[in-house]
Design a protein around this motif. Structure first.
Motif, PDB file in Angstrom:
ATOM      1  N   MET A 139     -28.194   0.664 -18.605  1.00 56.26           N
ATOM      2  CA  MET A 139     -27.755   1.771 -17.753  1.00 56.26           C
ATOM      3  C   MET A 139     -26.583   1.372 -16.860  1.00 56.26           C
ATOM      4  SD  MET A 139     -31.370   3.382 -16.518  1.00 56.26           S
ATOM      5  CE  MET A 139     -32.568   3.924 -17.710  1.00 56.26           C
ATOM      6  N   ASP A 164     -27.725   4.013 -11.777  1.00 59.47           N
ATOM      7  CA  ASP A 164     -28.932   4.359 -12.529  1.00 59.47           C
ATOM      8  C   ASP A 164     -29.785   3.121 -12.782  1.00 59.47           C
ATOM      9  OD1 ASP A 164     -28.504   7.106 -12.742  1.00 59.47           O
ATOM     10  OD2 ASP A 164     -27.523   6.956 -14.692  1.00 59.47           O
ATOM     11  N   SER A 182     -32.143   8.818 -16.399  1.00 57.99           N
ATOM     12  CA  SER A 182     -30.903   8.464 -15.717  1.00 57.99           C
ATOM     13  C   SER A 182     -29.996   9.690 -15.619  1.00 57.99           C
ATOM     14  CB  SER A 182     -30.179   7.341 -16.464  1.00 57.99           C
ATOM     15  OG  SER A 182     -29.675   7.809 -17.702  1.00 57.99           O
TER      16      SER A 182
END
Length: 150
Positions: free
Chosen positions: A54, A58, A99
């Motif tokens: 990510m 996030d 996310s």
């Protein structure tokens, strides 16, 4: 799928199609794993690897959410669910981290499935927007997750 007034056909977004492909791959991977212990250990590694992929904000939030959930509700098993870190009880997803990047949203989401025991009368929250995971947010997440599996 639905039709618009102009007669064109609306379908799934590219992000939604990617999530469905992720889920199909997750099911194939889980089926190939041999023992229950192997499945659990590899599922945890899969979640940590997904978190590591990510983008910065996030990833930082997902790492903190993962730590809070695994410490506060050890009965929940980490697993991937539609390409997202999720936490399951007896194989059924109770909560998940989505996310912001996944669906090009302006915030990440901590979501709860209908398996979570968060019922409050005839209406209750099943998803929470996250822009930062502070100590106060960690405490709220811990309380929600504990309640979800009680």
């Amino acid at each position: 799928m639905s039709s618009t007034e102009s007669g064109t056909h609306e379908g799934f977004t590219a992000e939604e199609r990617a999530a469905m492909k992720d889920h199909a791959q997750e099911l194939k991977t889980a089926a190939r794993r041999s023992s229950r212990a192997d499945k659990a250990a590899e599922a945890k590694r899969d979640v940590l690897a997904k978190i590591a992929e990510m983008q910065d904000s996030d990833r930082i939030m997902a790492e903190r959410v993962h730590a809070v959930i695994t410490a506060g509700a050890p009965a929940l098993a980490p697993k991937l669910w539609y390409g997202m870190p999720a936490y399951a009880l007896d194989g059924k997803v109770v909560c998940f981290f989505q996310s912001a990047e996944k669906f090009k949203a302006r915030y990440a989401t901590l979501g709860f499935s209908d398996q979570a025991k968060l019922d409050e009368g005839t209406m209750w929250a099943a998803g929470f927007a996250l822009t930062e995971v502070t100590a106060d947010v960690e405490a709220r997440i811990a309380a929600l997750v504990k309640r979800a599996v009680s």
